[in-house]
Design a protein around this motif. Structure first.
Motif, short mmCIF file in Angstrom:
data_model
loop_
_atom_site.label_atom_id
_atom_site.label_comp_id
_atom_site.label_asym_id
_atom_site.label_seq_id
_atom_site.Cartn_x
_atom_site.Cartn_y
_atom_site.Cartn_z
N THR A 34 0.81 -1.21 0.00
CA THR A 34 0.00 0.00 0.00
C THR A 34 0.85 1.27 0.00
O THR A 34 0.30 2.36 -0.08
CB THR A 34 -0.95 0.03 1.22
OG1 THR A 34 -0.19 0.24 2.41
CG2 THR A 34 -1.75 -1.25 1.33
N ARG A 41 -12.25 0.17 1.36
CA ARG A 41 -11.16 0.94 0.77
C ARG A 41 -9.81 0.29 1.08
O ARG A 41 -8.93 0.20 0.20
CB ARG A 41 -11.19 2.38 1.30
CG ARG A 41 -10.16 3.29 0.66
CD ARG A 41 -10.23 4.70 1.23
NE ARG A 41 -11.48 5.36 0.86
CZ ARG A 41 -12.43 5.71 1.70
NH1 ARG A 41 -12.29 5.45 3.01
NH2 ARG A 41 -13.52 6.32 1.29
N ASP A 42 -9.63 -0.18 2.29
CA ASP A 42 -8.37 -0.84 2.66
C ASP A 42 -8.16 -2.12 1.87
O ASP A 42 -7.03 -2.44 1.46
CB ASP A 42 -8.36 -1.14 4.16
CG ASP A 42 -8.27 0.12 5.01
OD1 ASP A 42 -7.88 1.18 4.47
OD2 ASP A 42 -8.58 0.04 6.22
N GLU A 46 -7.04 -1.19 -1.53
CA GLU A 46 -5.65 -0.72 -1.50
C GLU A 46 -4.67 -1.90 -1.53
O GLU A 46 -3.63 -1.83 -2.18
CB GLU A 46 -5.40 0.12 -0.26
CG GLU A 46 -5.75 1.58 -0.38
CD GLU A 46 -4.83 2.33 -1.33
OE1 GLU A 46 -3.72 1.85 -1.62
OE2 GLU A 46 -5.24 3.41 -1.79
N THR A 47 -5.02 -2.95 -0.81
CA THR A 47 -4.12 -4.11 -0.74
C THR A 47 -4.27 -5.01 -1.96
O THR A 47 -3.29 -5.29 -2.67
CB THR A 47 -4.39 -4.92 0.54
OG1 THR A 47 -4.12 -4.09 1.67
CG2 THR A 47 -3.49 -6.15 0.61
N PHE A 99 -5.00 -2.23 -5.75
CA PHE A 99 -3.99 -1.22 -5.99
C PHE A 99 -2.59 -1.70 -5.63
O PHE A 99 -1.60 -1.32 -6.29
CB PHE A 99 -4.33 0.06 -5.23
CG PHE A 99 -5.67 0.64 -5.60
CD1 PHE A 99 -6.08 0.68 -6.92
CD2 PHE A 99 -6.53 1.11 -4.63
CE1 PHE A 99 -7.32 1.19 -7.27
CE2 PHE A 99 -7.77 1.64 -4.96
CZ PHE A 99 -8.17 1.67 -6.28
#
Length: 251
Positions: free
Chosen positions: A80, A125-126, A129-130, A133
């Motif tokens: 991240t 969202r987390d 992200e992992t 993204f």
């Protein structure tokens, strides 16, 4: 995570060890599925970079694999954090001048008790992200090292939980982020088709790890399918697929 299929890649069914020098990076590899993937790749003679957010934990994990056929080196990697990804990419280029295998394994946010209407946006969202993204960052940063030699095996560790054919309200953050990772896998594979760089998604099945909980199959079996995709030889190097235990499954 999906229940495992019956067929499991083994040493007998996996592609033979290549004599060509290979360097692999596995994210989220200090424990569980990632650690076993690192172990199996090192046993096949690869130099394995064992990615871990906590470098001390990564170093302890790497020491456990001392004596394998291939060298295992712990590297600090929080997928991240763009600066960590960029720093690692530069270090790999300076140290090895190549990267042949990338296993995007870092993951979390598997919550069977959650449901879409009751889940806050923050964990979703987390998870993105992992899973999405983080994988995207690593691919973008490390693809130049694969393009240089016109060879690469990118394995995005996904889940049948994220398949569009699966209907369930559980694990919404995990499910949606893995579904997004599947779409990214197909798009990247299409872009790189014919380049010598193969991109696939793999579902390891329901594996008995800290995240998956008790009751799943041995972690070695889940890892074997990932290693199979990481070691595909040229003659059977299908790209843009979704696999479990070396068999295609529906997106």
């Amino acid at each position: 995570m999906s229940r495992p299929a019956r067929r499991v890649p083994t040493a007998a069914t996996a592609p033979a060890i290549t004599p060509v020098y290979r360097v692999a990076l596995v994210s989220g590899a200090n424990r569980g599925l990632g650690f076993e993937v690192a172990r199996q790749l090192s046993e096949r003679g690869m130099t394995v970079l064992l990615g871990a957010r906590d470098l001390d934990k990564g170093l302890r994990a790497a020491r456990k694999l001392a004596g394998a056929l291939g060298e295992v080196i712990a590297v600090q990697l929080d997928v991240t954090q763009q600066d960590q990804v960029d720093t690692l990419a530069r270090w790999i280029e300076i140290t090895y001048g190549r990267l042949d295998v990338l296993v995007n394994n870092a993951g979390a946010f598997y919550d069977p008790a959650a449901n879409p209407s009751g889940t806050a946006i923050a964990p979703v969202r987390d998870a993105m992200e992992t899973h999405l993204f983080g994988s995207w960052r690593l691919c973008s940063a490390l693809l130049p090292l694969m393009r240089r030699h016109r060879y690469g095996r990118i394995v995005n560790v996904s889940s049948g939980c994220g398949a569009s054919t699966t209907d369930s309200a559980s694990c919404p953050a995990y499910r949606v982020s893995k579904s997004a990772l599947n779409t990214y896998t197909r798009a990247l594979a299409s872009e790189l088709d014919g380049s010598g760089i193969v991109v696939n998604a793999v579902c390891p099945g329901w594996v008995a790890t800290d995240m998956g909980g008790p009751g799943g199959r041995p972690v070695s079996e889940g890892a074997a399918g990932i290693v199979w995709a990481a070691c595909l030889p040229e003659q059977i190097a299908s790209t843009g697929g979704f696999f479990r235990d070396g068999q295609r499954i529906a997106w």
